[in-house]
Design a protein around this motif. Structure first.
Motif, mmCIF file in Angstrom:
data_model
loop_
_atom_site.group_PDB
_atom_site.id
_atom_site.type_symbol
_atom_site.label_atom_id
_atom_site.label_comp_id
_atom_site.label_asym_id
_atom_site.label_seq_id
_atom_site.Cartn_x
_atom_site.Cartn_y
_atom_site.Cartn_z
ATOM 1 N N PHE A 21 -7.948 2.713 1.991
ATOM 2 C CA PHE A 21 -8.429 1.970 0.820
ATOM 3 C C PHE A 21 -8.224 2.725 -0.491
ATOM 4 C CE2 PHE A 21 -12.426 0.663 -1.605
ATOM 5 C CZ PHE A 21 -11.817 -0.411 -2.220
ATOM 6 N N PRO A 22 -8.756 3.941 -0.655
ATOM 7 C CA PRO A 22 -8.561 4.629 -1.942
ATOM 8 C C PRO A 22 -7.139 5.142 -2.157
ATOM 9 C CG PRO A 22 -9.830 5.996 -0.457
ATOM 10 C CD PRO A 22 -9.643 4.683 0.223
ATOM 11 N N ILE A 23 -6.341 5.158 -1.127
ATOM 12 C CA ILE A 23 -4.959 5.602 -1.274
ATOM 13 C C ILE A 23 -4.114 4.488 -1.886
ATOM 14 C CG2 ILE A 23 -2.884 6.317 -0.013
ATOM 15 C CD1 ILE A 23 -4.854 7.644 2.024
ATOM 16 N N HIS A 24 -4.369 3.253 -1.472
ATOM 17 C CA HIS A 24 -3.521 2.130 -1.875
ATOM 18 C C HIS A 24 -4.099 1.233 -2.967
ATOM 19 C CE1 HIS A 24 -0.834 3.106 1.364
ATOM 20 N NE2 HIS A 24 -1.851 3.144 2.193
ATOM 21 N N GLU A 31 -4.091 -5.611 -4.427
ATOM 22 C CA GLU A 31 -4.896 -6.317 -3.445
ATOM 23 C C GLU A 31 -5.002 -5.470 -2.186
ATOM 24 O OE1 GLU A 31 -2.008 -9.412 -1.177
ATOM 25 O OE2 GLU A 31 -2.465 -9.939 -3.254
ATOM 26 N N TYR A 32 -6.139 -5.592 -1.524
ATOM 27 C CA TYR A 32 -6.374 -4.798 -0.321
ATOM 28 C C TYR A 32 -7.017 -5.693 0.733
ATOM 29 C CZ TYR A 32 -7.393 -0.948 2.712
ATOM 30 O OH TYR A 32 -7.411 -0.101 3.800
ATOM 31 N N GLY A 47 -9.153 -12.007 4.126
ATOM 32 C CA GLY A 47 -10.188 -11.399 3.287
ATOM 33 C C GLY A 47 -9.618 -10.232 2.501
ATOM 34 N N LYS A 48 -9.537 -10.395 1.173
ATOM 35 C CA LYS A 48 -8.913 -9.369 0.334
ATOM 36 C C LYS A 48 -9.768 -9.049 -0.878
ATOM 37 C CE LYS A 48 -4.120 -10.630 1.313
ATOM 38 N NZ LYS A 48 -2.865 -11.078 0.683
ATOM 39 N N LEU A 49 -9.608 -7.808 -1.338
ATOM 40 C CA LEU A 49 -10.181 -7.347 -2.598
ATOM 41 C C LEU A 49 -9.036 -7.284 -3.593
ATOM 42 C CD1 LEU A 49 -12.451 -5.975 -4.326
ATOM 43 C CD2 LEU A 49 -11.603 -3.806 -3.412
ATOM 44 N N TYR A 50 -9.233 -7.889 -4.762
ATOM 45 C CA TYR A 50 -8.198 -7.920 -5.787
ATOM 46 C C TYR A 50 -8.600 -7.070 -6.983
ATOM 47 C CZ TYR A 50 -6.507 -11.945 -3.192
ATOM 48 O OH TYR A 50 -6.033 -12.765 -2.202
#
Length: 109
Positions: free
Chosen positions: A36-39, A45-46, A56-59
């Protein structure tokens, strides 16, 4: 100090708090994904999946952080999760921007 912790400190992004919101509101796994903190936010978006399904994504938009899911997987319950997470993410984003000394969206620089 782990690489994840070092990246979080260097970037000034509250990764642990973001992940807590994803976990509590959207059913993301309890332990933060090391990638997560790498990308994110560089890739904008993750995919965390969780209770929002595979989509399910975080933008990381230019003016906010938000979550979403595939439209075809949307349900009233998932929509409630998204709204609850987005409200908390909006507050966290505003606080993170203030702490970094950057103008908030709509502020004049």
């Amino acid at each position: 100090m782990t690489r994840t912790e070092a990246l979080a400190i260097a970037r000034g992004i509250p990764y642990e708090e973001i992940w807590r919101i994803l976990h509590e509101e959207c059913g993301a796994p309890g332990k933060m994904d090391e990638g997560f903190p790498i990308h994110w936010p560089e890739c904008r978006e993750y995919r965390f999946c969780g209770a929002l399904g595979f989509g399910g994504k975080l933008y990381a938009d230019s003016d906010r952080w938000r979550v979403g899911c595939y439209q075809e997987h949307s349900t009233p319950k998932r929509s409630e999760m998204i709204v609850a997470a987005d409200v908390r993410l909006m507050k966290l984003y505003a606080r993170a921007i203030r702490q970094r000394g950057e103008p908030e969206h709509g502020d004049q620089a």
